[in-house]
Design an enzyme around this catalytic site. Sequence first.
Site, PDB file in Angstrom:
ATOM      1  N   ASP A 238     -14.404 -55.683   7.730  1.00 61.34           N
ATOM      2  CA  ASP A 238     -13.160 -56.436   7.645  1.00 61.34           C
ATOM      3  C   ASP A 238     -12.316 -56.107   8.877  1.00 61.34           C
ATOM      4  O   ASP A 238     -11.850 -54.979   9.034  1.00 61.34           O
ATOM      5  CB  ASP A 238     -12.424 -56.038   6.348  1.00 61.34           C
ATOM      6  CG  ASP A 238     -11.169 -56.853   6.098  1.00 61.34           C
ATOM      7  OD1 ASP A 238     -10.656 -57.474   7.047  1.00 61.34           O
ATOM      8  OD2 ASP A 238     -10.695 -56.846   4.944  1.00 61.34           O
ATOM      9  N   HIS A 239     -12.101 -57.101   9.730  1.00 65.46           N
ATOM     10  CA  HIS A 239     -11.415 -56.855  11.002  1.00 65.46           C
ATOM     11  C   HIS A 239      -9.922 -56.571  10.826  1.00 65.46           C
ATOM     12  O   HIS A 239      -9.251 -56.162  11.776  1.00 65.46           O
ATOM     13  CB  HIS A 239     -11.610 -58.042  11.952  1.00 65.46           C
ATOM     14  CG  HIS A 239     -11.790 -57.633  13.377  1.00 65.46           C
ATOM     15  ND1 HIS A 239     -11.260 -56.468  13.905  1.00 65.46           N
ATOM     16  CD2 HIS A 239     -12.441 -58.228  14.426  1.00 65.46           C
ATOM     17  CE1 HIS A 239     -11.568 -56.366  15.180  1.00 65.46           C
ATOM     18  NE2 HIS A 239     -12.283 -57.424  15.523  1.00 65.46           N
TER      19      HIS A 239
END
Length: 466
Positions: free
Chosen positions: A436-437
């Site tokens: 998850d950026h």
Amino acid sequence: MTENAARYREFKMPDVGEGLTEAEILKWYVQPGDTVTDGQVVCEVETAKAAVELPIPYDGVVQKLHFEEGVTVDVGTAIITVDVAPGSGPAPLAEAPSAAEPAALAEAAESAEEEAPKGRQPVLVGYGVSEASTKRRPRKGISVPEQAPAEALRAVQTELNGQAPASARPLAKPPVRKLAKDLGIDLATVVPTGPDGIVTREDVHAAAAPAVETAPVSRETTPAPAAVVQASDARETRIPVKGVRKATAQAMIGSAFTAPHVTEFVTVDVTRTMKLVEQLKSDKDMAGLRVNPLLLIAKALLVAIKRNPDVNASWDEANQEIVLKHYVNLGIAAATPRGLIVPNIKDAHAKTLPQLAESLGELVSTAREGKTSPAAMSGGTVTITNVGVFGVDTGTPILNPGESAILAVGAIKLQPWVHKGKVKPRQVTTLALSFDHRLVDGELGSKVLADVAAVLEQPKRLITWG
């Protein structure tokens, strides 16, 4: 509280998971007229996460099953009615008569209101045979043959409910019943050819061949559609989306369009890891445990998380906070007959290698048996999915909802590889890490993936880093 409300208790479909809204009744273990005790399992249901057995919370006699097997029921809906005060005298069931049976229920209520004749045994409606063997003429519309009180109870009730008596239930083994359910075949319509009138698999297939069948319809609700079996010349087959498949689809859509995914890849020589796996199989400390490459891959990921703890986090949208987890609940994606599930090993970071091997073995065997509990599939922090078992080189895995990262492991193959300046055949695999950026930037994600690859290339780092 009325007499009926106190006497007849309705057991409602509970929420057996975390916020689940429905469950499918897979199998009933009791029938009307059966005696049940507090804590006795009365049915098995399938939720969006797992198959769960439901115990009833009180003693009594089963009066009615509100739904048939194969029906999906909303949480909070009554599924079974129990008489918790059997033998205390007749009383009508605490429910309104349906449009299909007003006359029968009216007659039953009238019979129940009459004074009990001396020496007669009370049953659901009316009274049983007296000690003097005097007989009560059955009321019109409800045919009650001369029989023992318990048998009379079953006969009257099943006629009122529109159900077949328990003795008329077709004889078939559980696998055959499941086959019939999958094919949409009503076992009552199948001609048995097995010994003692038992329905065989061949009988079910023969019944399915001539025409398309559908699942039985409940009297009280419209069931979730069963898988439709098309004729041999059909060009399409439609399968209803429910249970684990439905939950997986919803979760993946939510994850894919909520968390900004980034996937990175690395190809690594795991020859030394494969040699260590073989050595561990003969180690006395690992005796009786399941030892395979996945065990060391899991350990390598745990070491990488220890070295890069910020990757083990979740995003709190409501409070706009990043929640760092100081524990690792390691999810292992498992393909089962019910669909893909992701149970997790609680506090995997604190386990030794033998303990981790034991937990992995239990997780896999429980998942294959379809006995994984909802609790085992909640609270995960990171996940491993082993697509290599299907011969796949790699993939771009979607995050399990609420988690920060997922590691995909590809097939381990013998390939030409430059080793010590020479091209040699080596065991090679490709790893893919999705993250998850919002939580993990490119540098942190790259460090985690590089550390996993470094441990698998040189497993002695498990000692120096772990």
